[in-house]
Design a protein around this motif. Structure first.
Motif, PDB file in Angstrom:
ATOM      1  N   SER A 146       0.794  -1.168  -0.061  1.00 43.80           N
ATOM      2  CA  SER A 146       0.012   0.018  -0.113  1.00 43.80           C
ATOM      3  C   SER A 146       0.833   1.226  -0.058  1.00 43.80           C
ATOM      4  O   SER A 146       2.134   1.080   0.577  1.00 43.80           O
ATOM      5  CB  SER A 146      -1.108   0.160   1.288  1.00 43.80           C
ATOM      6  N   PHE A 150      -2.973   5.098   1.998  1.00 42.10           N
ATOM      7  CA  PHE A 150      -3.758   3.825   2.059  1.00 42.10           C
ATOM      8  C   PHE A 150      -4.891   4.031   0.927  1.00 42.10           C
ATOM      9  O   PHE A 150      -5.999   3.507   1.052  1.00 42.10           O
ATOM     10  CB  PHE A 150      -4.393   3.695   3.193  1.00 42.10           C
ATOM     11  N   MET A 153      -4.296  -0.324  -1.618  1.00 36.21           N
ATOM     12  CA  MET A 153      -4.225  -1.301  -0.945  1.00 36.21           C
ATOM     13  C   MET A 153      -4.327  -2.519  -1.747  1.00 36.21           C
ATOM     14  O   MET A 153      -5.282  -2.986  -2.317  1.00 36.21           O
ATOM     15  CB  MET A 153      -4.773  -1.487   0.221  1.00 36.21           C
TER      16      MET A 153
END
Length: 170
Positions: A146, A150, A153
């Protein structure tokens, strides 16, 4: 004063056998280290115990926690593990043993045996078997990757269980 005056030796405090055998030049308990970039707090590393060695920039950590923050100071993610290694020069952390990554946005959870945090590469990843929980979806695969926002991911090749559609990219 009386003991010294009588010629009796006062016992010198000695560390536990575990500390003496570690070879560490410095042992810190209740360690907390703030990671900054251009004066802005990016994260905080905490550990029950940190072992530092004179010939290394790496600290060995017991029960480390890494908290990551947005530019506005909101909690972004939290990593917990049984042990870890933190490099003071690169700000890199390797978390080992029952690692859990909680991502606040979307309430996602990643579990693995190890996880690597490299801020200079803007990435966090694992090369071990990983399980990611995202809502009703459970993804299992070899590895995880990731960016530090985020937004991208991914769990490596493996099976997907639960509801939520196809693919392992989130």
């Amino acid at each position: 004063m009386l003991l010294g005056a009588c010629g009796e030796d006062v016992p010198t405090p000695v560390g536990s056998p575990e500390l003496l055998e570690s070879g560490a030049n410095q042992v810190m308990t209740g360690m907390e280290l703030v990671i900054t970039l251009n004066g802005v707090r990016e994260g905080v590393v905490r550990a029950d115990t940190a072992f530092n060695f004179a010939d290394s920039t790496v600290s060995i950590l017991r029960n480390p926690t890494l908290e990551l923050f947005t530019e506005s100071g909101a909690a972004r993610a939290r990593v917990t593990a049984e042990r870890g290694r933190y490099d003071m020069t690169t700000k890199a952390l390797t978390a080992l043993g029952k690692v859990i990554l909680l991502v606040m946005d979307g309430n996602r959870r990643v579990e693995s045996a190890e996880l690597h945090y490299r801020p200079e590469e803007n990435r966090i990843w694992s090369d071990s078997m990983t399980v990611m929980y995202d809502g009703g979806m459970e993804s299992r695969g070899m590895g995880f990757s990731s960016d530090l926002d985020f937004q991208h991911m991914r769990v490596g090749p493996g099976s997907i269980r639960g509801s939520g559609g196809g693919g392992v990219r989130f």
